[in-house]
Design an enzyme around this catalytic site. Structure first.
Site, short mmCIF file in Angstrom:
data_model
loop_
_atom_site.label_atom_id
_atom_site.label_comp_id
_atom_site.label_asym_id
_atom_site.label_seq_id
_atom_site.Cartn_x
_atom_site.Cartn_y
_atom_site.Cartn_z
CB THR A 11 24.10 -12.55 -4.33
OG1 THR A 11 22.76 -12.11 -4.63
CG2 THR A 11 24.93 -12.59 -5.60
NE ARG A 99 7.90 -23.75 0.84
CZ ARG A 99 8.29 -22.78 1.64
NH1 ARG A 99 7.41 -22.20 2.46
NH2 ARG A 99 9.55 -22.36 1.64
CB CYS A 130 13.41 -22.97 7.42
SG CYS A 130 12.65 -21.40 7.74
CG HIS A 243 14.41 -21.72 12.39
ND1 HIS A 243 14.94 -20.45 12.52
CD2 HIS A 243 13.67 -21.69 11.24
CE1 HIS A 243 14.55 -19.68 11.52
NE2 HIS A 243 13.78 -20.41 10.72
CG ASN A 316 17.53 -20.73 9.93
OD1 ASN A 316 18.37 -20.75 10.83
ND2 ASN A 316 17.34 -19.68 9.17
C1 2RA Z 1 11.39 -17.40 8.44
N1 2RA Z 1 10.46 -19.55 7.74
O1 2RA Z 1 12.01 -18.03 9.31
C2 2RA Z 1 10.57 -18.15 7.39
C3 2RA Z 1 11.13 -17.96 6.02
N2 2RA Z 1 12.46 -18.42 5.90
O2 2RA Z 1 11.40 -16.17 8.34
#
Ligand code: 2RA
Length: 340
Positions: A11, A99, A130, A243, A316
């Site tokens: 969700t 990771r 991301c 992003h 992203n």
């Molecule tokens: C952000 N990379 O953009 C981090 C987690 N998704 O907040």
């Protein structure tokens, strides 16, 4: 014959995208389970043309399931990923929990597909952050050609990276700027995000960098090459999805901008949009819903001997999370599980 696939955190923003992308890419699914916490039980989520009712993660038995795409926080992942892995279900985890574990492969399929064979150590595969994913897609083909010595990156990260509440906050704060008496105080972020930028993502570390910046350094080294020096400044901007990154690269040898552009044009997962004219570049609003990592503003950095600048934009929630996870599942299927 296909796979039995569970999406854990179905969700959330990323979980929903995972379901969308599994359907869009026609991943060979024999059975799909949308799992969520008890409080989201019964919520309906889309899977292609069908609707799934979420099932209770706490009571779910992963035995007999092939792949579980995890899109929940590290704390919950710590509880459930080992349970799924022990039941024989391969976990592809979008949290940061695994990771940096040397026994867990951290994979961007266009960059280090060979790492997939390390999944058997813990039956877990990690999905990168991301902001890292899109950058390493751009770096890898250039590194192969001219060996990258150092990367300086500034990110412009959308609020969807922080989750649904952040999206709502940007929307409400923006509306509140126009409707007298409707001001919305910052709650997700330490400062106002509407019409503002915040040079702070995740927690501060002792050296003054943030954990988001540390992630870009550590993950680039693990995915591409530990010899690459990376320094990052990660900034939150008032954009809903997508992003952006300004990337400065120093190579061991000279790489001409035209050759770099040709290399990137041919590289997997990349779309080059690079014309030195009004609109000849990609902006975040244009990347939403796309699978590609877009590259623009490719140009020499003449302030150093072997320098190059470029602009990198990607969705992203897709390449930065859900798409990369599904691509790992596709790689796992092709190279290891071989069903479907
Ligand atoms: C952000 N990379 O953009 C981090 C987690 N998704 O907040």
């Amino acid at each position: 014959m296909g796979y039995k696939v569970a999406v854990v955190g179905a969700t959330g923003n990323v979980g929903r995208e995972m379901l969308n992308i599994l359907a869009e890419r026609q991943f060979p699914v024999d059975e799909i389970a949308a799992l969520a916490s008890r409080r989201s039980l019964g919520t309906e989520v889309s899977f292609g043309d069908t609707t799934l009712k979420t099932r209770n993660l706490e009571q779910f038995d992963f035995s007999g399931w092939d792949i579980a795409l995890f899109a929940i926080g590290s704390d919950a992942t710590k509880d459930y990923a080992p349970r799924a892995a022990k039941a024989g279900c391969v976990v592809i985890d979008n949290s940061s929990l695994y990771r940096y574990d040397p026994d867990v492969p951290l994979i961007v399929p266009e960059v280090n597909p060979q790492a997939i064979h390390g999944y058997a150590n813990k039956n877990i595969i990690a999905n990168p952050n991301c902001s890292t994913a899109q950058m390493v897609v751009a770096l890898k083909p250039l590194h192969d050609r001219a060996t990258i010595r150092r990367v300086v990156v500034s990110t412009y990260q959308s609020v969807s990276g922080s989750g649904k509440d952040a999206i709502d906050e940007l929307w409400d704060q923006t509306k509140g700027m126009y409707v007298p008496g409707q001001e919305v105080a910052p709650s997700v972020y330490p400062k106002q995000i509407a019409f503002n930028v915040i040079p702070h993502i995740d927690v501060f570390l002792d050296d003054g960098s943030t954990k988001e910046e540390w992630k870009m350094v550590a993950e680039t080294k693990k995915i591409v090459d530990p010899a690459i020096k990376v320094t990052a400044t990660c900034v939150r901007v008032p954009v809903f999805v997508g992003h952006s990154e300004a990337i400065n690269i120093e190579f061991e040898e000279f790489l001409d901008e035209d050759e770099a552009r040709d290399i990137l044009r041919e590289a997997p997962g990349i779309m080059v949009v690079d014309k030195r004219e009004d609109g000849g570049y990609v902006t975040p609003v244009e990347c939403v819903g796309d699978f590609a990592t877009f590259i623009s503003r490719i140009r020499q950095d003449s302030t150093i001997e072997n320098g190059l600048n470029l602009w990198c934009v990607s969705d992203n929630l897709r390449k930065g999370a859900a798409l990369n996870a599904v691509q790992i599942a596709e790689l796992l299927g092709r190279e290891v599980l071989k069903k479907g």
